[in-house]
Design an enzyme around this catalytic site. Sequence first.
Site, mmCIF file in Angstrom:
data_model
loop_
_atom_site.group_PDB
_atom_site.id
_atom_site.type_symbol
_atom_site.label_atom_id
_atom_site.label_comp_id
_atom_site.label_asym_id
_atom_site.label_seq_id
_atom_site.Cartn_x
_atom_site.Cartn_y
_atom_site.Cartn_z
ATOM 1 C CG HIS A 136 40.987 35.649 48.629
ATOM 2 N ND1 HIS A 136 39.579 35.224 47.993
ATOM 3 C CD2 HIS A 136 41.105 36.912 47.148
ATOM 4 C CE1 HIS A 136 39.787 35.469 47.198
ATOM 5 N NE2 HIS A 136 40.168 36.178 46.862
ATOM 6 C CE LYS A 140 37.960 38.606 50.162
ATOM 7 N NZ LYS A 140 38.161 39.877 49.633
#
Length: 228
Positions: A136, A140
Amino acid sequence: MRVLVLGMGKTGKLVASVAAERGHSVNVLDAKENAGASALTPPFVSGFDVVIDFTTPEAAVQNMRACLATGAKMVIGTTGWYDKLTDMKSLAERKQAGLLYGTNFSIGVQVMLRLAKTMGEDLKKAGYAFSITETHHASKLDSPSGTAISLAKVVEAAAGVTAVPVEAKREGDVMGLHSLTAASDADRLVLTHEAFSRRGFAEGAVRAAEWLSSRSGCYDFQSVFSEI
């Protein structure tokens, strides 16, 4: 439908845009306007049919406590707060509110979870070892992702294994890449979902809000997505 979006991050902004595209009236609050859930007074919350949260784990819990206490309906796209899930469910049930949460509002990811269950069931006696990798964007907050945790739980239950290892990576602006690998001495099977944008998450969240607007109770998106 009158929609309140909490969070002005990239996904929150897109949720607001998608909701407007679908003909809903939208109001958005960013972190500064709603510090400590201070803006979520009962009179204010009562002005909306559904609240959609894409904030941070800490903020999401504060927002849920404020909104669910009024009997509001909430869709929670934020992850990383599930240690408080039992408390939030209890609050929603006491107040006859609506709570719909999910680790991922992408329909494609939900299909991946179903396929992962099949892999676990069909390969559990064939000597396959399972592993998960997820990547990600660097901003995040939770690691591993809620989706990766859900994926691991599905495989563990289906294959009857104790723990599926998860490798988490945070780099660049990757929207979300999840891969489940089943490997044996003879071959390897890889199931992958790659998000190209946040659009799928936003559309799923808005559709979930439309579905929840006429209901009360607690729901996991994974269990109801096919109805949405």
